[in-house]
Design a protein around this motif. Sequence first.
Motif, PDB file in Angstrom:
ATOM      1  N   ALA A 140       1.202  11.364  -2.324  1.00 22.54           N
ATOM      2  CA  ALA A 140       1.341  12.780  -1.956  1.00 22.54           C
ATOM      3  C   ALA A 140       1.908  12.915  -0.546  1.00 22.54           C
ATOM      4  CB  ALA A 140      -0.008  13.493  -2.063  1.00 22.54           C
ATOM      5  N   ARG A 141       1.417  12.116   0.387  1.00 20.83           N
ATOM      6  CA  ARG A 141       1.907  12.196   1.776  1.00 20.83           C
ATOM      7  C   ARG A 141       3.356  11.711   1.860  1.00 20.83           C
ATOM      8  NH1 ARG A 141       2.348  14.974   6.054  1.00 20.83           N
ATOM      9  NH2 ARG A 141       2.214  13.854   8.015  1.00 20.83           N
ATOM     10  N   LEU A 142       3.682  10.643   1.146  1.00 19.22           N
ATOM     11  CA  LEU A 142       5.067  10.154   1.135  1.00 19.22           C
ATOM     12  C   LEU A 142       6.012  11.197   0.561  1.00 19.22           C
ATOM     13  CD1 LEU A 142       4.511   6.463  -0.016  1.00 19.22           C
ATOM     14  CD2 LEU A 142       5.171   7.248   2.267  1.00 19.22           C
ATOM     15  N   ASP A 143       5.601  11.843  -0.529  1.00 20.05           N
ATOM     16  CA  ASP A 143       6.441  12.882  -1.147  1.00 20.05           C
ATOM     17  C   ASP A 143       6.677  14.043  -0.189  1.00 20.05           C
ATOM     18  OD1 ASP A 143       6.575  11.388  -3.477  1.00 20.05           O
ATOM     19  OD2 ASP A 143       5.070  12.580  -4.552  1.00 20.05           O
ATOM     20  N   GLU A 144       5.660  14.345   0.597  1.00 21.78           N
ATOM     21  CA  GLU A 144       5.756  15.433   1.571  1.00 21.78           C
ATOM     22  C   GLU A 144       6.743  15.089   2.694  1.00 21.78           C
ATOM     23  OE1 GLU A 144       2.671  17.146   4.899  1.00 21.78           O
ATOM     24  OE2 GLU A 144       1.846  16.673   2.930  1.00 21.78           O
ATOM     25  N   LEU A 145       6.669  13.873   3.196  1.00 18.18           N
ATOM     26  CA  LEU A 145       7.500  13.462   4.340  1.00 18.18           C
ATOM     27  C   LEU A 145       8.895  12.987   3.958  1.00 18.18           C
ATOM     28  CD1 LEU A 145       4.871  11.489   6.458  1.00 18.18           C
ATOM     29  CD2 LEU A 145       5.906  13.702   7.015  1.00 18.18           C
ATOM     30  N   TYR A 146       9.023  12.413   2.757  1.00 16.84           N
ATOM     31  CA  TYR A 146      10.275  11.752   2.380  1.00 16.84           C
ATOM     32  C   TYR A 146      10.776  12.194   1.015  1.00 16.84           C
ATOM     33  CZ  TYR A 146       8.843   8.521   6.108  1.00 16.84           C
ATOM     34  OH  TYR A 146       8.441   7.963   7.292  1.00 16.84           O
ATOM     35  N   PRO A 147      11.362  13.376   0.919  1.00 18.75           N
ATOM     36  CA  PRO A 147      11.961  13.766  -0.364  1.00 18.75           C
ATOM     37  C   PRO A 147      13.074  12.770  -0.725  1.00 18.75           C
ATOM     38  CG  PRO A 147      11.988  15.590   1.220  1.00 18.75           C
ATOM     39  CD  PRO A 147      11.539  14.371   1.958  1.00 18.75           C
ATOM     40  N   GLY A 148      13.113  12.355  -1.960  1.00 19.66           N
ATOM     41  CA  GLY A 148      14.142  11.405  -2.379  1.00 19.66           C
ATOM     42  C   GLY A 148      13.814   9.959  -2.033  1.00 19.66           C
ATOM     43  N   ASP A 149      12.573   9.674  -1.688  1.00 15.46           N
ATOM     44  CA  ASP A 149      12.116   8.326  -1.342  1.00 15.46           C
ATOM     45  C   ASP A 149      12.463   7.336  -2.451  1.00 15.46           C
ATOM     46  OD1 ASP A 149      10.671   6.067  -0.534  1.00 15.46           O
ATOM     47  OD2 ASP A 149       8.723   6.951  -0.988  1.00 15.46           O
ATOM     48  N   MET A 150      13.134   6.243  -2.082  1.00 25.35           N
ATOM     49  CA  MET A 150      13.473   5.191  -3.043  1.00 25.35           C
ATOM     50  C   MET A 150      12.720   3.896  -2.753  1.00 25.35           C
ATOM     51  SD  MET A 150      17.600   5.651  -3.449  1.00 25.35           S
ATOM     52  CE  MET A 150      17.957   5.387  -1.717  1.00 25.35           C
ATOM     53  N   ALA A 151      11.861   3.885  -1.733  1.00 27.21           N
ATOM     54  CA  ALA A 151      11.246   2.655  -1.236  1.00 27.21           C
ATOM     55  C   ALA A 151       9.908   2.352  -1.886  1.00 27.21           C
ATOM     56  CB  ALA A 151      11.108   2.731   0.280  1.00 27.21           C
ATOM     57  N   ARG A 152       9.861   2.423  -3.197  1.00 31.03           N
ATOM     58  CA  ARG A 152       8.643   2.119  -3.942  1.00 31.03           C
ATOM     59  C   ARG A 152       8.972   1.113  -5.038  1.00 31.03           C
ATOM     60  NH1 ARG A 152       6.227   8.290  -4.570  1.00 31.03           N
ATOM     61  NH2 ARG A 152       6.891   8.950  -2.506  1.00 31.03           N
ATOM     62  N   GLY A 153       7.929   0.494  -5.572  1.00 30.36           N
ATOM     63  CA  GLY A 153       8.129  -0.438  -6.683  1.00 30.36           C
ATOM     64  C   GLY A 153       8.349  -1.870  -6.255  1.00 30.36           C
ATOM     65  N   PHE A 154       8.095  -2.177  -4.992  1.00 30.29           N
ATOM     66  CA  PHE A 154       8.279  -3.537  -4.494  1.00 30.29           C
ATOM     67  C   PHE A 154       7.104  -4.421  -4.877  1.00 30.29           C
ATOM     68  CE2 PHE A 154      11.090  -1.140  -1.757  1.00 30.29           C
ATOM     69  CZ  PHE A 154      12.168  -1.987  -1.574  1.00 30.29           C
ATOM     70  N   ALA A 155       7.353  -5.726  -4.928  1.00 36.13           N
ATOM     71  CA  ALA A 155       6.325  -6.739  -5.125  1.00 36.13           C
ATOM     72  C   ALA A 155       6.313  -7.633  -3.891  1.00 36.13           C
ATOM     73  CB  ALA A 155       6.627  -7.570  -6.368  1.00 36.13           C
TER      74      ALA A 155
ATOM     75  N   LYS B 237       0.831  -1.211   0.000  1.00 35.47           N
ATOM     76  CA  LYS B 237       0.000   0.000   0.000  1.00 35.47           C
ATOM     77  C   LYS B 237       0.868   1.265   0.000  1.00 35.47           C
ATOM     78  CE  LYS B 237      -4.086  -2.138   1.856  1.00 35.47           C
ATOM     79  NZ  LYS B 237      -4.666  -2.444   0.578  1.00 35.47           N
ATOM     80  N   CYS B 238       2.072   1.167   0.566  1.00 37.23           N
ATOM     81  CA  CYS B 238       2.996   2.313   0.606  1.00 37.23           C
ATOM     82  C   CYS B 238       4.314   2.047  -0.122  1.00 37.23           C
ATOM     83  CB  CYS B 238       3.297   2.694   2.053  1.00 37.23           C
ATOM     84  SG  CYS B 238       1.874   3.267   2.983  1.00 37.23           S
ATOM     85  N   HIS B 239       4.606   0.774  -0.386  1.00 43.29           N
ATOM     86  CA  HIS B 239       5.889   0.421  -1.004  1.00 43.29           C
ATOM     87  C   HIS B 239       5.739  -0.281  -2.348  1.00 43.29           C
ATOM     88  CE1 HIS B 239       8.289   1.471   2.528  1.00 43.29           C
ATOM     89  NE2 HIS B 239       7.376   0.878   3.273  1.00 43.29           N
ATOM     90  N   GLY B 240       4.504  -0.483  -2.803  1.00 43.90           N
ATOM     91  CA  GLY B 240       4.258  -1.258  -4.015  1.00 43.90           C
ATOM     92  C   GLY B 240       4.455  -0.495  -5.307  1.00 43.90           C
ATOM     93  N   GLN B 241       4.021  -1.115  -6.368  1.00 43.73           N
ATOM     94  CA  GLN B 241       4.152  -0.537  -7.703  1.00 43.73           C
ATOM     95  C   GLN B 241       2.985   0.375  -8.040  1.00 43.73           C
ATOM     96  OE1 GLN B 241       4.698  -4.097 -10.036  1.00 43.73           O
ATOM     97  NE2 GLN B 241       6.615  -4.570  -9.013  1.00 43.73           N
TER      98      GLN B 241
END
Length: 188
Positions: A158-173, A146-150
């Motif tokens: 939007a909330r992740l972008d606000e809290l975590y600039p440069g977030d790389m923890a997405r796109g997981f299966a 729900k927060c780390h998936g594709q």
Amino acid sequence: MRKAGWLITGLCLAALPVLAADTGALTQESRATVKAFFGQLKGELETAMKAGGPVNAIQVCNKVAPAIAEDLSKQYQGKVARTSLKYRNRANKPDAWETRVMQDFEQRKAAGTPIEALEVAEVVEQDGKRVFRYMKAIPTGEVCLKCHGQKIDPAVTARLDELYPGDMARGFAQGDLRGAFTLVKELD
């Protein structure tokens, strides 16, 4: 860091003067600490998800998880944290040892080792001191997606972008290596 090829119950031990029994006790203590961390974090995430969905649950990872790690670090008398090769929070960026271990975890997973079996315990020399280091892999579960998936809901993004600039923890299966619990305890 010096390392010998000793293998004891699947755990790699460094060639530094420490008794295997002592390392075994530290490993058991580390496993118990990880179990406590995972249990507390999972409970908090489940509660937050039920109360307000994924957007609400982001606060758990942002504020509650670091507080759990801090409390457990005091009990452990060392450092307790989470890390990942694809980290979300810059404070969780892996050091060189953690990077090497997680790359090894990825290779072992690709060779068929279940993520739940991936752990490493070592005594290493760090900054001129002997330290015990432990890592336990974290698998990507269904709820993690729900927060780390594709495919992440735009409100969550939007909330992740606000809290975590440069977030790389997405796109997981589901079933991917999400990261690892990492523990450090000085021995000297």
